[in-house]
Scaffold this active site. Sequence first.
Site, mmCIF file in Angstrom:
data_model
loop_
_atom_site.group_PDB
_atom_site.id
_atom_site.type_symbol
_atom_site.label_atom_id
_atom_site.label_comp_id
_atom_site.label_asym_id
_atom_site.label_seq_id
_atom_site.Cartn_x
_atom_site.Cartn_y
_atom_site.Cartn_z
ATOM 1 N N HIS A 206 40.846 43.156 41.286
ATOM 2 C CA HIS A 206 41.918 42.423 41.970
ATOM 3 C C HIS A 206 43.248 43.175 41.850
ATOM 4 O O HIS A 206 44.038 43.219 42.797
ATOM 5 C CB HIS A 206 42.107 41.030 41.349
ATOM 6 C CG HIS A 206 40.927 40.123 41.489
ATOM 7 N ND1 HIS A 206 40.127 39.778 40.426
ATOM 8 C CD2 HIS A 206 40.415 39.470 42.571
ATOM 9 C CE1 HIS A 206 39.180 38.956 40.831
ATOM 10 N NE2 HIS A 206 39.326 38.752 42.133
ATOM 11 N N MET B 124 40.237 34.027 44.101
ATOM 12 C CA MET B 124 39.853 32.757 43.479
ATOM 13 C C MET B 124 40.182 32.810 41.984
ATOM 14 O O MET B 124 39.604 32.069 41.187
ATOM 15 C CB MET B 124 38.364 32.481 43.699
ATOM 16 C CG MET B 124 38.028 32.339 45.191
ATOM 17 S SD MET B 124 36.539 31.370 45.524
ATOM 18 C CE MET B 124 35.311 32.312 44.671
ATOM 19 N N GLY B 125 41.099 33.696 41.598
ATOM 20 C CA GLY B 125 41.495 33.799 40.189
ATOM 21 C C GLY B 125 40.468 34.545 39.369
ATOM 22 O O GLY B 125 39.661 35.313 39.910
ATOM 23 N N GLU C 41 36.262 45.865 49.157
ATOM 24 C CA GLU C 41 35.017 46.265 49.828
ATOM 25 C C GLU C 41 33.793 45.805 49.049
ATOM 26 O O GLU C 41 32.681 45.861 49.542
ATOM 27 C CB GLU C 41 34.974 47.793 49.978
ATOM 28 C CG GLU C 41 35.876 48.304 51.058
ATOM 29 C CD GLU C 41 35.725 49.792 51.286
ATOM 30 O OE1 GLU C 41 35.028 50.462 50.494
ATOM 31 O OE2 GLU C 41 36.314 50.281 52.260
#
Length: 279
Positions: A37, A30-31, A148
Amino acid sequence: MQIIRQLDPLRTALDAIRKNGATIGLVPTMGALHAGHMELVKAAMAQCDKVVVSIFVNPTQFGAGEDLDSYPRQEAADAALLEEAGVELVWAPTVDQVYPDGFATNVSVSGVSSGLCGGSRPGHFDGVATVVAKLFNQVRPDAAFFGEKDFQQLAVIRRMARDLDFTHDIIGVPTVRDADGLALSSRNAYLTSEQRQQAVALPDVMRGAAEEIASGGDISAVLDEAKAKLLASGFHKVDYFELKHADTLEDMTVFARPARLLAAAHIGTTRLIDNIAVA
Ligand code: PAF
């Protein structure tokens, strides 16, 4: 690196990649990208020839009163990070490319979606499963990568992929933490510096509880004590602090491996989640 917002050019770009025989790794986000990320991107690059990152703040996974409007959006900074990392394509669809007029389908995964975040955020995992199923169909990757950190989300997506016959690999990537142990999260940006210092109680208390359970402590007493410690450390509400079977997410009242401790707690206006293996 291409940034694509419409389905037709997405399909054209993906066809061109596939025509060369390259495999595609998908990293749905979602940015508001952070090092967690980028670890997913790294894992995707190690396993696939080309990496597609989706950036879409999915409205259907936010409940009423949650932070959809204030959720951090920083596409230019995200794109710069991804370009530098060597990502091939960013899929940043407009809302109508994901939810066209009259959209009426809901993917709901029972069992693993119940309790934990599913209990405190009703409808959240329907929104996640629906958008991830759509992203899988839009990109048709060879493998998809999830953190995770969102352990229940990963379990929901694995179940959904098995049930709906998505045949690509679903890869879980271990949580990335700051030096003091706090799990990286886009929502950490909401914390004041005092709250950021207090927030480290979450991984600290979880680690202590995991050690006590693994060495034979009474589970329900350990969990109660852990919640009390969080409340004494600056968190004002604990949504859950639970021990679950790591694969099925069923309740665990007698310790057995594989086990996972999962917690969600509020500090200021921010809700933080975390989980660790009880080894
Ligand atoms: O983990 C996230 O960022 C989101 O829940 C996901 C998987 C991209 C779906 O919107």
